[in-house]
Design a protein around this motif. Structure first.
Motif, mmCIF file in Angstrom:
data_model
loop_
_atom_site.group_PDB
_atom_site.id
_atom_site.type_symbol
_atom_site.label_atom_id
_atom_site.label_comp_id
_atom_site.label_asym_id
_atom_site.label_seq_id
_atom_site.Cartn_x
_atom_site.Cartn_y
_atom_site.Cartn_z
ATOM 1 N N SER A 1 -42.195 -75.081 -27.322
ATOM 2 C CA SER A 1 -42.363 -74.921 -28.768
ATOM 3 C C SER A 1 -42.482 -73.446 -29.131
ATOM 4 C CB SER A 1 -43.591 -75.684 -29.255
ATOM 5 O OG SER A 1 -44.758 -75.141 -28.677
ATOM 6 N N ASP A 2 -42.215 -73.160 -30.389
ATOM 7 C CA ASP A 2 -42.329 -71.787 -30.875
ATOM 8 C C ASP A 2 -43.765 -71.294 -30.808
ATOM 9 O OD1 ASP A 2 -39.650 -71.810 -31.386
ATOM 10 O OD2 ASP A 2 -39.846 -72.261 -33.519
ATOM 11 N N GLN A 3 -44.705 -72.179 -30.997
ATOM 12 C CA GLN A 3 -46.111 -71.779 -30.946
ATOM 13 C C GLN A 3 -46.500 -71.330 -29.536
ATOM 14 O OE1 GLN A 3 -48.767 -74.884 -32.093
ATOM 15 N NE2 GLN A 3 -50.600 -73.604 -32.022
ATOM 16 N N ASP A 4 -46.096 -72.084 -28.538
ATOM 17 C CA ASP A 4 -46.407 -71.688 -27.169
ATOM 18 C C ASP A 4 -45.662 -70.414 -26.782
ATOM 19 O OD1 ASP A 4 -47.945 -73.932 -27.073
ATOM 20 O OD2 ASP A 4 -46.445 -75.160 -26.039
ATOM 21 N N LEU A 5 -44.429 -70.289 -27.254
ATOM 22 C CA LEU A 5 -43.660 -69.091 -26.930
ATOM 23 C C LEU A 5 -44.288 -67.850 -27.559
ATOM 24 C CD1 LEU A 5 -40.982 -68.417 -25.405
ATOM 25 C CD2 LEU A 5 -39.881 -68.414 -27.639
ATOM 26 N N ASN A 6 -44.714 -67.947 -28.794
ATOM 27 C CA ASN A 6 -45.348 -66.805 -29.453
ATOM 28 C C ASN A 6 -46.705 -66.486 -28.827
ATOM 29 O OD1 ASN A 6 -43.186 -66.608 -31.214
ATOM 30 N ND2 ASN A 6 -44.135 -67.973 -32.719
ATOM 31 N N ARG A 7 -47.416 -67.512 -28.393
ATOM 32 C CA ARG A 7 -48.704 -67.252 -27.744
ATOM 33 C C ARG A 7 -48.510 -66.502 -26.429
ATOM 34 N NH1 ARG A 7 -51.040 -69.942 -23.859
ATOM 35 N NH2 ARG A 7 -49.567 -71.680 -24.095
ATOM 36 N N ARG A 8 -47.516 -66.912 -25.655
ATOM 37 C CA ARG A 8 -47.242 -66.197 -24.403
ATOM 38 C C ARG A 8 -46.757 -64.775 -24.680
ATOM 39 N NH1 ARG A 8 -46.640 -69.618 -19.879
ATOM 40 N NH2 ARG A 8 -46.857 -71.835 -20.395
ATOM 41 N N ARG A 9 -45.986 -64.596 -25.759
ATOM 42 C CA ARG A 9 -45.531 -63.254 -26.086
ATOM 43 C C ARG A 9 -46.686 -62.363 -26.526
ATOM 44 N NH1 ARG A 9 -41.632 -64.632 -29.287
ATOM 45 N NH2 ARG A 9 -39.878 -64.404 -27.843
ATOM 46 N N SER A 10 -47.691 -62.932 -27.187
ATOM 47 C CA SER A 10 -48.840 -62.128 -27.617
ATOM 48 C C SER A 10 -49.758 -61.753 -26.462
ATOM 49 C CB SER A 10 -49.639 -62.906 -28.673
ATOM 50 O OG SER A 10 -50.178 -64.097 -28.113
ATOM 51 N N GLU A 11 -49.667 -62.484 -25.357
ATOM 52 C CA GLU A 11 -50.515 -62.190 -24.201
ATOM 53 C C GLU A 11 -49.911 -61.150 -23.265
ATOM 54 O OE1 GLU A 11 -51.081 -65.941 -22.387
ATOM 55 O OE2 GLU A 11 -52.440 -66.729 -23.951
ATOM 56 N N LEU A 12 -48.753 -60.613 -23.607
ATOM 57 C CA LEU A 12 -48.137 -59.590 -22.763
ATOM 58 C C LEU A 12 -48.989 -58.319 -22.759
ATOM 59 C CD1 LEU A 12 -44.382 -59.957 -23.774
ATOM 60 C CD2 LEU A 12 -45.440 -60.678 -21.630
ATOM 61 N N LEU A 13 -49.055 -57.674 -21.594
ATOM 62 C CA LEU A 13 -49.836 -56.436 -21.498
ATOM 63 C C LEU A 13 -49.171 -55.311 -22.282
ATOM 64 C CD1 LEU A 13 -50.835 -56.539 -17.726
ATOM 65 C CD2 LEU A 13 -52.197 -57.235 -19.706
ATOM 66 N N VAL A 14 -47.862 -55.252 -22.233
ATOM 67 C CA VAL A 14 -47.122 -54.239 -22.983
ATOM 68 C C VAL A 14 -46.435 -54.947 -24.139
ATOM 69 C CG1 VAL A 14 -45.327 -52.475 -22.893
ATOM 70 C CG2 VAL A 14 -46.773 -52.914 -20.888
ATOM 71 N N PRO A 15 -46.871 -54.747 -25.362
ATOM 72 C CA PRO A 15 -46.227 -55.440 -26.491
ATOM 73 C C PRO A 15 -44.754 -55.044 -26.620
ATOM 74 C CG PRO A 15 -48.342 -54.510 -27.143
ATOM 75 C CD PRO A 15 -48.030 -53.948 -25.788
ATOM 76 N N GLY A 16 -43.919 -56.045 -26.849
ATOM 77 C CA GLY A 16 -42.496 -55.806 -27.011
ATOM 78 C C GLY A 16 -41.691 -55.866 -25.735
ATOM 79 N N SER A 17 -42.340 -56.049 -24.604
ATOM 80 C CA SER A 17 -41.616 -56.113 -23.338
ATOM 81 C C SER A 17 -40.977 -57.491 -23.158
ATOM 82 C CB SER A 17 -42.556 -55.821 -22.169
ATOM 83 O OG SER A 17 -43.631 -56.746 -22.144
ATOM 84 N N GLN A 18 -40.135 -57.612 -22.148
ATOM 85 C CA GLN A 18 -39.411 -58.852 -21.914
ATOM 86 C C GLN A 18 -40.356 -59.944 -21.426
ATOM 87 O OE1 GLN A 18 -36.248 -59.254 -22.641
ATOM 88 N NE2 GLN A 18 -36.044 -61.355 -21.920
ATOM 89 N N LEU A 19 -40.237 -61.116 -22.030
ATOM 90 C CA LEU A 19 -41.071 -62.254 -21.647
ATOM 91 C C LEU A 19 -40.394 -63.004 -20.509
ATOM 92 C CD1 LEU A 19 -43.539 -64.063 -22.255
ATOM 93 C CD2 LEU A 19 -42.092 -65.330 -23.859
ATOM 94 N N VAL A 20 -41.130 -63.249 -19.452
ATOM 95 C CA VAL A 20 -40.625 -63.941 -18.271
ATOM 96 C C VAL A 20 -41.363 -65.276 -18.158
ATOM 97 C CG1 VAL A 20 -40.302 -63.851 -15.783
ATOM 98 C CG2 VAL A 20 -40.156 -61.746 -17.133
ATOM 99 N N LEU A 21 -40.608 -66.365 -18.313
ATOM 100 C CA LEU A 21 -41.185 -67.702 -18.239
ATOM 101 C C LEU A 21 -41.038 -68.336 -16.868
ATOM 102 C CD1 LEU A 21 -40.030 -69.173 -21.663
ATOM 103 C CD2 LEU A 21 -42.240 -68.188 -21.095
ATOM 104 N N GLY A 22 -40.118 -67.835 -16.079
ATOM 105 C CA GLY A 22 -39.944 -68.393 -14.743
ATOM 106 C C GLY A 22 -39.359 -69.783 -14.782
ATOM 107 N N PRO A 23 -39.930 -70.722 -14.038
ATOM 108 C CA PRO A 23 -39.369 -72.091 -14.000
ATOM 109 C C PRO A 23 -39.572 -72.856 -15.303
ATOM 110 C CG PRO A 23 -41.404 -71.988 -12.736
ATOM 111 C CD PRO A 23 -41.078 -70.570 -13.110
#
Length: 1028
Positions: free
Chosen positions: A582-604
């Motif tokens: 979902s978009d909510q989970d994706l945005n939450r994971r993006r907000s938890e990045l140490l460097v804002p704006g970096s590439q989000l890696v979801l893996g499997p």
């Protein structure tokens, strides 16, 4: 003296009353008389003590104007000094009036008290001071402090900033602001914005609003930016709210235009290839072009398009245009010999095509919805049957009881639940083994138009990485991709598809690729690499200048094996839809990045989405602007619409609606679905609805502010009576043939020479005020059955008479490629006409015309018209035949715009006036009759809907010969063309009338016609062309 003072006395009394009312209004909030616990004691004949010089209470009262008052003190009888007596005397104290002291309410006078008691007097004064303080504290109005200031001292910020007021008023304003009445009210939880947009309630509300018209997955995005219309069972965006007509044309020409075509319907046929081709061959003809058995299309390498007819009814009883895709034969890991075929068509054609396919494929047994079909959510009918929740519980959280397990809510995919699960969506044939499935709303289809469409695709999409095998494949939700990557053949095919997809970035336009090319691919989640701001994707031509693979791609197209895609597998598509992050989970994971704006890696956890890219060829007919409007169509699993929609927009795509789709087909000079198919049931219904809307718009205007079509010589201003047009031309040509034969020498002696091919005479069908044929059959199936019944009923007639009865029974559109090329050569310039015999075409003579008219006596042909000079055509513009004088004057004067139609007489005006007078007299008689009886009843008004001022009433007799120039056809689309810089139009003309006109024109002026809008008397020259 008394008589003279009388009027003056009344005037003074009125003035005193006015002053009294004004004083009462001013003192309405002041305290009334104060009641003391003990009064003053009045003694007889004593001096006034200290403090007794004024009365204890006073009240103003106006006296009569012009009289003088003096201080009058009348002593009352002696009263005893007891307390009870003093209390009674205190209520009869003196009141200060205007002009002196007067007695109390009872009208009795009272002497000034001789002495006072200090405690009693202090108590009375304390009560008066308290009343005065209370009156000062009480506001005389509801205005705030800053509202009492003069207007030149007021400021807007005073309402919320106390320091904006003068210093002496800031403390009072601060106290007013702290009061509960001026505090911001707290909204209840069930009315706040967050609670109203709760996902549970919002989903139920959206499902309820989709009872009649289905929403696409991009509906909410469109509803904020587009004018929405309800058509064909869907809620679609018609046009943007901003002015973007020219911007959309520039996007289609040099940039990219994005459209949502998810409302198109998809029918799937699954079975043996021979059985499918055998059944579908009855619904199409090789005379109109390619069929389902085309070599490139049958291999799954290209997309095809054709016209469907009812079984063995060509060239009549057309069902509509469709496009089709075969699943690729070279599919890794698929040992089944069954083939899959997808047929895409407009929603207005779905029911007729589906019923005919079920008939020719003999698919009569429905398949249970539980077999291979996901369980849909509740339909609107089932949602209505469920009990509605209480209003006080909506938006509030329900406390979970002890021991109650939390039930996870079922996921809702926009677009699901559009059909009743109790109705079948698949049908199987017990004899042929063919299975027909309805896949409507099971996929999303987006269309990108323009030279930058493939650049946007390569920029927004990334091929899915191959599975490395580090994580456990069974534990992830996308185990199908892990199992696919284990196969070496599948991994190699994916790498080849990725390489071909990357080569698209070096192509300047999609028109350079072979038409209908199909490319399958599996991509990553496009939300992962979404850019921070909008940009424009551009081709990288210098990167692929000397690339041999790119040259091979442009010459041969995409390899056949690269057309494979996992989107053909229903189980994989369902898994991709259900396991979407979902978009909510994706945005939450993006907000938890140490460097804002970096590439989000979801893996499997990252989704892998199978897609299918289909190249759209654009303009392929004619000689000018070939390849204009080309682009790509992308097919996606349902539930992923917005995940791909936003990245395309962020790469520079401009969004268009239904109006832009019509403009796209108009500039390609192709008929638009369903309005430009008059021989189809959907086209007839669409024309009737359009005529009703135009008539309603016409009747809303007063007669003086709308055109009089009767005087303009326009019989059908709101629709095109094709049946009447073709019938009139057929009768007209037969009359000319009879006159020619009758004028031949010896014709009177030989009656056989007078024989003319006879056509069953039909009474002119009446038309209503909208120009709609009232007796016109709305269902082609009924007309076909009638024709066959007539043919079978007359068995003693010959085969030729049966052929005549069949061919003259119904309107049709000429779509034979051979005949269209023949007509196109005859309509061309003199040089093309001379080269026609060299190219295998016949010369324009009587024999060639009769051979066409024998097979198509009542046929229409699609033409394009280009104005020679100024003028902008509009829908329902009349296409007329120019006279010899018009052509002669044009050859002599190149600036000649065209002739002018003389104004016609209105024969219905006198009838309408007589009808109005008759109604007026009837109304007057009824009113006199009711008035004589003493009844106040309403007069019934009857309207005669048959006569409308400005419209032709009754049957359209002599449609072709009503004006000074013979009517040849009508324009369905017309406007100023930004591509060629002049007015262009598209429409239909009668084949019989066209051949008659071309036969009478010289080679130099062949193909010239006249156009006249329905609201004008001016004819303008245009050149007719038939593009194949």
């Amino acid at each position: 003296m008394e008589k003279g003072l009388g009027p003056l006395f009344h005037v003074c009394k009125e003035m005193s009353n006015a002053k009294e009312r004004k004083h009462a209004k001013k003192m309405r909030n002041q305290p009334t008389s104060v009641t003391l616990s003990s009064g003053f004691v009045a003694d007889r004949g004593g001096k006034r003590p200290f403090g007794a010089g004024r009365p204890s209470q006073s009240q103003k009262q106006e006296n009569h104007c012009g009289t003088s008052q003096q201080w009058q003190i009348k002593m009352s009888p002696h009263l005893p000094p007891e307390s009870d007596v003093s209390e009674q005397s205190s209520s009869k104290t003196m009141f200060k009036k205007k002009g002196g002291w007067k007695a109390g309410p009872e009208g009795t006078t009272q002497e000034i008290p001789k002495y006072i008691t200090a405690s009693t007097f202090a108590q009375a004064r304390a009560a008066e001071i308290g009343a005065m303080l209370k009156a000062v504290a009480q506001k005389s109005s509801n205005s705030l402090v800053f509202q009492t200031l003069p207007r030149h001292m007021r400021r807007r910020a005073m309402s919320h900033n106390v320091k904006r007021l003068p210093r002496q008023l800031q403390e009072i304003a601060q106290k007013e602001a702290e009061k509960a009445a001026h505090q911001k009210k707290e909204h209840s939880k069930n009315k706040c914005h967050k609670a109203r947009r709760c996902h549970k309630d919002r989903t139920v509300e959206f499902n309820y609003r989709q009872r009649k018209n289905i929403w696409l997955e991009t509906h909410i995005w469109h509803a904020k930016r587009f004018h929405m219309v309800k058509r064909w069972g869907y809620c679609l965006g018609e046009r943007p709210t901003s002015k973007s007509h020219r911007a959309c044309y520039r996007a289609m020409t040099s940039l990219c235009l994005l459209q949502d075509l998810s409302y198109y319907c998809c029918l799937e046929l699954k079975g043996k290839e021979e059985e499918i081709l055998k059944a579908l061959s009855q619904m199409c003809s090789i005379d109109t072009g390619l069929t389902f058995a085309a070599v490139h299309c049958l291999s799954g390498k290209r997309q095809g398009s054709l016209i469907l007819y009812q079984a063995n009814k060509y060239p009549r009883e057309m069902l509509g245009p469709v496009s089709f895709i075969w699943k690729s034969k070279k599919t890794p890991g698929d040992p089944s010999e069954d083939r899959q075929l997808w047929v895409w068509l407009h929603p207005t054609l779905k029911l007729a095509v589906l019923e005919e396919m079920k008939s020719v494929c003999q698919c009569s047994e429905p398949v249970s919805p539980s077999v291979g079909v996901p369980d849909p959510l509740l339909t609107p009918a089932q949602e209505e049957s469920q009990p509605e929740p209480d209003d006080d519980k909506i938006g509030k959280k329900r406390k979970r009881k002890d021991g109650e397990e939390s039930a996870e809510r079922a996921k809702k995919t926009v677009g699901d639940g559009t059909r009743d699960p109790r109705q079948p969506r698949s049908w199987v044939s017990p004899t042929t083994g063919i299975v027909i499935s309805d896949l409507t709303m099971e996929m999303n289809r987006f269309r990108l138009i323009g030279p930058l469409s493939h650049c946007i695709l390569t920029s927004a999409l990334r091929a899915a990485p191959l599975h490395t095998g580090e994580e456990d494949a069974e534990e992830t939700a996308h185990h199908w991709w892990s199992s696919t990557c284990r196969s070496s053949d599948a991994a190699l095919l994916h790498q080849r598809q990725e390489a071909v997809f990357q080569l698209l970035g070096g192509i300047s336009s999609p028109a350079e690729i072979p038409a209908g090319t199909i490319l399958g691919l599996t991509v990553r989640d496009p939300r992962i690499n979404l850019p921070p701001q909008r940009s424009r994707a551009l081709p990288k031509l210098e990167r692929y200048q000397d690339n041999e693979q790119l040259r091979q791609l442009l010459l041969e197209g995409v390899p056949e094996e690269c057309a494979h895609s996992f989107i053909w597998n229903r189980d994989i598509c369902r898994s991709v839809t259900e396991n979407k992050l979902s978009d909510q989970d994706l945005n939450r994971r993006r907000s938890e990045l140490l460097v804002p704006g970096s590439q989000l890696v979801l893996g499997p956890l990252e989704s892998k989405i199978p897609i299918l890219l289909i190249q759209q060829p654009g303009k392929v007919a004619g000689e000018d602007r070939l390849g204009w409007g080309s682009g790509w169509d992308i097919l996606l699993p349902k539930g992923w619409g917005m995940a791909f929609w936003i990245p395309f927009i962020y790469r520079g795509a401009r969004v268009g609606g239904l109006k832009e789709a019509t403009m796209h087909s108009q500039y390609k000079r192709l008929p638009n679905i369903p309005g430009d198919f008059p021989d189809c049931l959907a086209g007839v219904l669409f024309a009737e609805d359009q005529a009703k809307d135009r008539l309603e718009r016409y009747r809303r205007r007063p007669p003086a502010k709308r055109p009089n079509y009767v005087k303009l010589g326009t019989l059908a201003p709101f629709c095109c009576p094709w049946e009447q047009l073709t019938q009139d031309w057929e009768t007209r040509v037969q009359a000319q043939e009879a006159a020619t034969i009758a004028s031949m020498p010896g014709a009177q002696d030989d009656p056989k020479q007078l024989a003319v091919p006879c056509v069953p005479e039909k009474i002119c069908q009446p038309y209503n005020e909208a120009g709609i044929c009232e007796n016109q059959p709305t269902k082609p199936e009924v007309t076909g059955c009638q024709v066959h019944a007539e043919t079978e009923g007359v068995q003693e007639q010959g085969a030729s008479e049966n052929h005549v009865a069949a061919t003259h029974g119904q309107l049709c559109v000429l779509r034979s490629r051979k005949l269209l090329r023949q007509l196109s050569a005859w309509c061309g310039s003199s040089s093309k006409a001379r080269l026609a015999p060299l190219g295998g075409q016949q010369e324009l003579n009587r024999k060639a015309c009769l051979s066409i008219l024998d097979d198509f006596p009542r046929a229409l042909v699609w033409v394009s018209l280009s104005l020679l000079r100024k003028g902008s055509p509009e829908p329902c513009t009349m296409i007329c035949v120019p006279s010899q004088e018009d052509l002669l004057q044009l050859s002599q004067d190149q600036g000649f715009h065209g002739p002018r139609e003389p104004r016609h007489r209105d024969p219905f005006k006198s009838l309408i006036l007589k009808e109005k007078e008759k109604k007026k007299m009837e109304k007057k008689q009824i009113w006199e009759r009711t008035a004589s009886k003493g009844l106040a009843a309403e007069v019934p008004i009857t309207r005669n809907e048959a006569l409308i001022q400005g419209l032709w009433a009754g049957p359209l007799s002599g449609l072709t010969s009503h004006c000074s120039r013979a009517l040849l056809g009508f324009v369905t689309h017309g406007d100023f063309s930004m591509a060629v810089g002049c007015g262009e139009a598209l429409g239909f003309v009668s084949v019989t009338g066209l051949l008659e006109m071309l036969s009478s024109q010289s080679a130099a002026t062949r193909g010239l016609v006249l156009l006249r809008p329905p609201t004008s008397l001016q004819y303008r020259f245009a050149r007719i062309a038939i593009e194949v």
